[in-house]
Write a protein that holds these residues in place. Structure first.
Motif, PDB file in Angstrom:
ATOM      1  N   VAL A  52     -88.055 -26.809  -1.756  1.00  0.00           N
ATOM      2  CA  VAL A  52     -89.202 -27.253  -0.954  1.00  0.00           C
ATOM      3  C   VAL A  52     -88.832 -28.026   0.156  1.00  0.00           C
ATOM      4  O   VAL A  52     -89.824 -28.001   1.152  1.00  0.00           O
ATOM      5  N   HIS A  53     -87.871 -28.526   0.419  1.00  0.00           N
ATOM      6  CA  HIS A  53     -87.473 -29.289   1.642  1.00  0.00           C
ATOM      7  C   HIS A  53     -86.562 -28.323   2.464  1.00  0.00           C
ATOM      8  O   HIS A  53     -86.097 -28.586   3.545  1.00  0.00           O
ATOM      9  N   SER A  54     -86.271 -27.160   2.217  1.00  0.00           N
ATOM     10  CA  SER A  54     -85.309 -26.187   2.983  1.00  0.00           C
ATOM     11  C   SER A  54     -86.283 -25.705   4.109  1.00  0.00           C
ATOM     12  O   SER A  54     -87.431 -25.619   4.006  1.00  0.00           O
ATOM     13  N   GLY A  55     -85.461 -25.713   5.212  1.00  0.00           N
ATOM     14  CA  GLY A  55     -86.439 -24.954   6.493  1.00  0.00           C
ATOM     15  C   GLY A  55     -86.758 -23.564   6.128  1.00  0.00           C
ATOM     16  O   GLY A  55     -87.930 -23.299   6.623  1.00  0.00           O
ATOM     17  N   GLU A  56     -86.222 -22.661   5.486  1.00  0.00           N
ATOM     18  CA  GLU A  56     -86.633 -21.730   5.087  1.00  0.00           C
ATOM     19  C   GLU A  56     -87.903 -21.375   4.379  1.00  0.00           C
ATOM     20  O   GLU A  56     -88.954 -20.684   4.383  1.00  0.00           O
ATOM     21  N   PHE A  57     -87.685 -22.521   3.300  1.00  0.00           N
ATOM     22  CA  PHE A  57     -89.084 -22.422   2.522  1.00  0.00           C
ATOM     23  C   PHE A  57     -90.229 -22.999   3.285  1.00  0.00           C
ATOM     24  O   PHE A  57     -91.418 -22.218   3.098  1.00  0.00           O
ATOM     25  N   GLN A  58     -90.110 -23.839   4.167  1.00  0.00           N
ATOM     26  CA  GLN A  58     -91.269 -24.379   4.877  1.00  0.00           C
ATOM     27  C   GLN A  58     -91.787 -23.558   6.198  1.00  0.00           C
ATOM     28  O   GLN A  58     -92.757 -23.443   6.460  1.00  0.00           O
ATOM     29  N   LYS A  59     -90.828 -22.743   6.708  1.00  0.00           N
ATOM     30  CA  LYS A  59     -91.365 -21.694   7.589  1.00  0.00           C
ATOM     31  C   LYS A  59     -92.098 -20.731   6.785  1.00  0.00           C
ATOM     32  O   LYS A  59     -92.943 -20.393   7.245  1.00  0.00           O
ATOM     33  N   LYS A  60     -91.674 -20.308   5.522  1.00  0.00           N
ATOM     34  CA  LYS A  60     -92.322 -19.369   4.908  1.00  0.00           C
ATOM     35  C   LYS A  60     -93.943 -19.795   4.530  1.00  0.00           C
ATOM     36  O   LYS A  60     -94.938 -19.196   4.769  1.00  0.00           O
ATOM     37  N   VAL A  61     -93.980 -21.125   4.250  1.00  0.00           N
ATOM     38  CA  VAL A  61     -95.478 -21.474   3.954  1.00  0.00           C
ATOM     39  C   VAL A  61     -96.099 -21.535   5.178  1.00  0.00           C
ATOM     40  O   VAL A  61     -97.169 -21.291   5.097  1.00  0.00           O
ATOM     41  N   ARG A  62     -95.559 -22.054   6.336  1.00  0.00           N
ATOM     42  CA  ARG A  62     -96.338 -21.892   7.685  1.00  0.00           C
ATOM     43  C   ARG A  62     -96.876 -20.600   7.994  1.00  0.00           C
ATOM     44  O   ARG A  62     -97.913 -20.530   8.771  1.00  0.00           O
ATOM     45  N   GLU A  63     -96.272 -19.468   7.533  1.00  0.00           N
ATOM     46  CA  GLU A  63     -96.386 -18.404   7.935  1.00  0.00           C
ATOM     47  C   GLU A  63     -97.810 -17.624   7.121  1.00  0.00           C
ATOM     48  O   GLU A  63     -98.284 -16.900   7.459  1.00  0.00           O
ATOM     49  N   TYR A  64     -98.059 -18.342   6.015  1.00  0.00           N
ATOM     50  CA  TYR A  64     -99.111 -18.066   4.917  1.00  0.00           C
ATOM     51  C   TYR A  64    -100.382 -18.229   5.792  1.00  0.00           C
ATOM     52  O   TYR A  64    -100.547 -19.288   6.362  1.00  0.00           O
TER      53      TYR A  64
END
Length: 341
Positions: A52-64
């Protein structure tokens, strides 16, 4: 502060109850820590936390979009991570892992113990006479000058303790005299001894017992170690003085004319009538004596380098006063450890 009478400890001994409570708490925490370390809950948190702290995960969350996000796997993963982050057990685990108070505990492995919880003395662990009497003639004996005989009737297990009684009691028994050998001798007193000479011997390690005794000298209560010969002998503690506030510890080495003793008198507590934990840390380089965890004596020369066994005994080198008999030594537990490689 050292003085000519021994070590002046004042009231610096921790109470025995406090020492045992601290040990019990540390052991309980260690078991809890290891249980949590192997738990699915911790494993899941360790999977989710970097995710959950990875950049890829956070980027994906922002795209929703808002509606899509609450239906997503990432939303449920964040929710689960937040719950685990607040979990009391895991917070305790993380804080304990940072401090890690178990380093000393993990240095040692238990090699021998007895809590005396059974109805009778465990004969697979203990014998009730001097080793050489059993080995040479299958009988008990005492040393020349002793005023007591040894009797198994004076060894009692009660209230989860081993008790060695000293009583006024007439009997006949063998005495070892260095000039004449074994002689039959009458006695007016009887006592007892237990040792691990046939079951457990160890070179180096930690040796300790929780002990309480009645009045001191001439009742000589002792917890000591010896090997195949009379010396070297390590006295973990013994009551060599008339005062109930004094005990002694130290090492006997050499033989006959070359025999020497390096002993230390310890004061600062009312030892008679109270439980204390008497312990010895023995390494190739040193002997360190402690009472309730406090160092009271250290020796760094003439260190024994042979396996030894444990002995607990109450002897009578001189005639006691009537008020000193009957006498009693109580052993609540015994534990021995070896340092791990």
């Amino acid at each position: 502060m050292a003085n000519i009478f021994g070590i002046q400890l004042g009231s610096k001994f921790k109470s025995t109850k406090k020492i045992e409570a601290e040990r019990s708490s540390l052991q309980s925490d260690y078991e809890r820590f290891n249980t949590l370390a192997a738990s699915d809950k911790l494993q899941r948190f360790q999977e989710l936390d970097p995710l959950v702290h990875s950049g890829e995960f956070q980027k994906k969350v922002r795209e929703y979009k808002r509606k899509e996000y609450k239906q997503s796997e990432e939303y449920h993963q964040i929710k689960e991570h937040k719950a685990l982050s607040k979990d009391k057990d895991l917070k305790w685990y993380q804080a304990t892992k940072r401090n890690y108070p178990f380093k000393e505990l993990e240095k040692w492995e238990l090699t021998f113990e007895d809590d005396f919880d059974s109805a009778r003395l465990d004969s697979s662990k203990w014998m009730t006479s001097y080793y050489w009497g059993k080995a040479l003639m299958n009988d008990s004996y005492v040393l020349a000058g002793d005023k007591q005989n040894f009797s198994d009737n004076n060894i009692e297990l009660r209230d989860s303790m081993a008790r060695i009684h000293l009583r006024k009691e007439e009997s006949k028994g063998k005495v070892w005299d260095t000039t004449h050998g074994f002689l039959i001798h009458p006695f007016a007193y009887s006592s007892g001894l237990i040792s691990t000479s046939q079951s457990f011997r160890q070179k180096h390690g930690r040796f300790e017992a929780k002990i309480r005794f009645s009045s001191a000298w001439p009742l000589l209560h002792a917890f000591w170690m010896v090997g195949e010969s009379m010396t070297p002998q390590i006295d973990i503690f013994k009551t060599s003085f008339r005062k109930n506030s004094l005990v002694e510890c130290g090492l006997h080495t050499g033989e006959k004319e070359q025999k020497s003793s390096k002993m230390r008198k310890i004061n600062g507590a009312k030892f008679a009538g109270n439980f204390f934990i008497y312990s010895l840390d023995w390494s190739p380089e040193s002997l360190i004596w402690r009472i309730n965890g406090k160092e009271v004596h250290r020796q760094t020369n003439n260190i024994p380098q042979e396996s030894m066994y444990l002995t607990f005994s109450t002897t009578l080198p001189a005639e006691p006063k009537d008020k000193q008999v009957p006498g009693l030594m109580e052993i609540d537990w015994v534990r021995c450890y070896r340092k791990k490689d």
